[in-house]
Write a protein that holds these residues in place. Structure first.
Motif, PDB file in Angstrom:
ATOM      1  N   LEU A 188       0.835  -1.192   0.000  1.00  0.00           N
ATOM      2  CA  LEU A 188       0.000   0.000   0.000  1.00  0.00           C
ATOM      3  C   LEU A 188       0.872   1.245   0.000  1.00  0.00           C
ATOM      4  N   VAL A 189       0.515   2.201  -0.856  1.00  0.00           N
ATOM      5  CA  VAL A 189       1.201   3.495  -0.909  1.00  0.00           C
ATOM      6  C   VAL A 189       0.151   4.583  -1.088  1.00  0.00           C
ATOM      7  N   ARG A 190       0.574   5.817  -0.858  1.00  0.00           N
ATOM      8  CA  ARG A 190      -0.340   6.937  -1.070  1.00  0.00           C
ATOM      9  C   ARG A 190      -0.689   7.044  -2.541  1.00  0.00           C
ATOM     10  N   GLY A 191      -1.954   7.374  -2.805  1.00  0.00           N
ATOM     11  CA  GLY A 191      -2.413   7.458  -4.182  1.00  0.00           C
ATOM     12  C   GLY A 191      -2.880   8.848  -4.533  1.00  0.00           C
ATOM     13  N   ILE A 200       0.049  -1.361  -5.120  1.00  0.00           N
ATOM     14  CA  ILE A 200       0.960  -1.425  -6.253  1.00  0.00           C
ATOM     15  C   ILE A 200       1.730  -2.740  -6.175  1.00  0.00           C
ATOM     16  N   ASP A 201       2.407  -3.073  -7.261  1.00  0.00           N
ATOM     17  CA  ASP A 201       3.274  -4.247  -7.245  1.00  0.00           C
ATOM     18  C   ASP A 201       4.480  -3.995  -6.340  1.00  0.00           C
ATOM     19  N   GLY A 202       4.975  -5.057  -5.748  1.00  0.00           N
ATOM     20  CA  GLY A 202       6.151  -4.927  -4.892  1.00  0.00           C
ATOM     21  C   GLY A 202       5.970  -5.709  -3.605  1.00  0.00           C
ATOM     22  N   PRO A 203       7.001  -5.731  -2.777  1.00  0.00           N
ATOM     23  CA  PRO A 203       6.930  -6.475  -1.517  1.00  0.00           C
ATOM     24  C   PRO A 203       5.774  -5.983  -0.651  1.00  0.00           C
ATOM     25  N   ALA A 204       5.021  -6.922  -0.097  1.00  0.00           N
ATOM     26  CA  ALA A 204       3.852  -6.567   0.710  1.00  0.00           C
ATOM     27  C   ALA A 204       4.273  -5.844   1.984  1.00  0.00           C
ATOM     28  N   VAL A 236      -9.102  -0.484   1.751  1.00  0.00           N
ATOM     29  CA  VAL A 236      -8.469  -0.790   0.467  1.00  0.00           C
ATOM     30  C   VAL A 236      -8.516  -2.285   0.174  1.00  0.00           C
ATOM     31  N   HIS A 237      -8.192  -3.100   1.166  1.00  0.00           N
ATOM     32  CA  HIS A 237      -8.171  -4.544   0.953  1.00  0.00           C
ATOM     33  C   HIS A 237      -9.554  -5.076   0.584  1.00  0.00           C
ATOM     34  N   PRO A 249     -17.193   6.175   1.036  1.00  0.00           N
ATOM     35  CA  PRO A 249     -17.180   7.201  -0.010  1.00  0.00           C
ATOM     36  C   PRO A 249     -15.875   7.283  -0.791  1.00  0.00           C
ATOM     37  N   LEU A 250     -14.841   6.522  -0.388  1.00  0.00           N
ATOM     38  CA  LEU A 250     -13.521   6.648  -1.011  1.00  0.00           C
ATOM     39  C   LEU A 250     -13.087   5.440  -1.818  1.00  0.00           C
ATOM     40  N   TYR A 251     -13.592   4.276  -1.497  1.00  0.00           N
ATOM     41  CA  TYR A 251     -13.128   3.047  -2.141  1.00  0.00           C
ATOM     42  C   TYR A 251     -14.321   2.232  -2.605  1.00  0.00           C
ATOM     43  N   PRO A 252     -14.269   1.674  -3.824  1.00  0.00           N
ATOM     44  CA  PRO A 252     -13.110   1.611  -4.720  1.00  0.00           C
ATOM     45  C   PRO A 252     -12.843   2.900  -5.488  1.00  0.00           C
TER      46      PRO A 252
END
Length: 298
Positions: A188-191, A200-204, A236-237, A249-252
């Motif tokens: 998870l990163v800031r979007g 994003i892809d990468g180490p969890a 997010v998950h 109100p934010l996701y998805p």
């Protein structure tokens, strides 16, 4: 905080260390640094003694700018929106306070909320000026927040969070289909916009475990166990799994039509329980929210 800078109606003075740069005076820096606050408002705060040096002494309106100096100022929000929902204190001793927060109430002063926050209200109502939250939950989320009462023992409880020795359980109401797996792990990163997170892809760097509880019509209730504590992790998950939390109100995606606070549409996410072994007494602690999520009406 120095004794000469007491909380104002429960709101503590914020601290700011002045960065490298050249400004003709402190007022010019404040005008540029806080671009959304009119310069006349800063001038009024200075004239009214609401901007202080690190010793707690009021700074004059023509105070010079001194790189590296610390200032303290009282945050103010014009026409702050009242939040009519109240928190309950479930437990309090010389070291800990456990509050049960309603939906819509922020934990700490930020943005457009200062007085109508959990921390400000608790400091005002209890007189505990050293009260500090040991963790936070979203403004939209209801449920338990653990506070440190004493500076002397705060580090012992903070270590529990660093060591992941405090176990948190949440409840959520989500679409019944698809059936959730037993966990979700991702990076998870800031979007964009800045207040959202995304995968994003990468180490969890995040991990949530899920436990099915029950179903009513098209909706299901799950228990959620965050192993890590990333911002908006649960939201997010669940959205990524095709099961966004009801009234999110934010996701998805951002939905401006439901961004405004609507008492009839609270985010169906509850910080339901906390359990840990007290580092001072060795006593098992288990706190349970008194709030409940409501099934959608048929």
């Amino acid at each position: 905080m120095p004794r000469s800078a007491p909380p104002d109606n429960g709101v503590p003075a914020s601290r700011l260390q002045l960065p490298e740069g050249q400004w003709p005076d402190l007022l010019s820096f404040l005008q540029q640094h806080f671009a959304n606050v009119p310069v006349d408002e800063w001038r009024t705060r200075l004239l009214n003694g609401r901007v202080l040096d690190d010793a707690g002494l009021a700074l004059p309106v023509d105070a010079p700018y001194r790189v590296g100096a610390s200032i303290r100022y009282y945050r103010e929000v014009r026409d702050e929106t009242p939040i009519p929902f109240e928190a309950n204190v479930l437990y309090r001793d010389a070291h800990l306070l456990v509050a049960d927060k309603p939906h819509f109430l922020p934990v700490i002063p930020a943005g457009r909320f200062v007085e109508h926050t959990l921390l400000t209200r608790l400091r005002r109502d209890t007189g505990l000026r050293d009260l500090v939250p040991l963790h936070r939950i979203d403004r939209a989320t209801a449920g338990l927040v653990l506070f440190s009462v004493s500076r002397d023992t705060r580090a012992a409880y903070q270590r529990l969070f660093a060591q992941r020795a405090i176990h948190k359980g949440y409840e959520a109401i989500v679409p019944a289909a698809p059936r959730l797996p037993d966990h979700r792990s991702s990076r998870l990163v800031r979007g964009h916009p800045f207040f959202r997170m995304h995968e994003i892809d990468g180490p969890a760097n995040s991990l949530t475990r899920f436990e099915y509880v029950s179903q009513q019509g098209a909706w299901a209730r799950y228990r959620l166990y965050p192993v890590t504590g990333r911002k908006h992790q649960l939201r997010v998950h669940l959205a990524a799994l095709g099961a966004p939390i009801r009234h999110d109100p934010l996701y998805p995606e951002v939905r401006p039509s439901v961004m405004a606070d609507d008492p009839a549409r609270p985010l169906q996410l509850l910080a339901a329980d906390l359990h840990f072994t007290d580092p001072l007494s060795g006593t098992p602690r288990h706190f349970r929210s008194e709030q409940r999520l409501d099934w959608p009406r048929s």
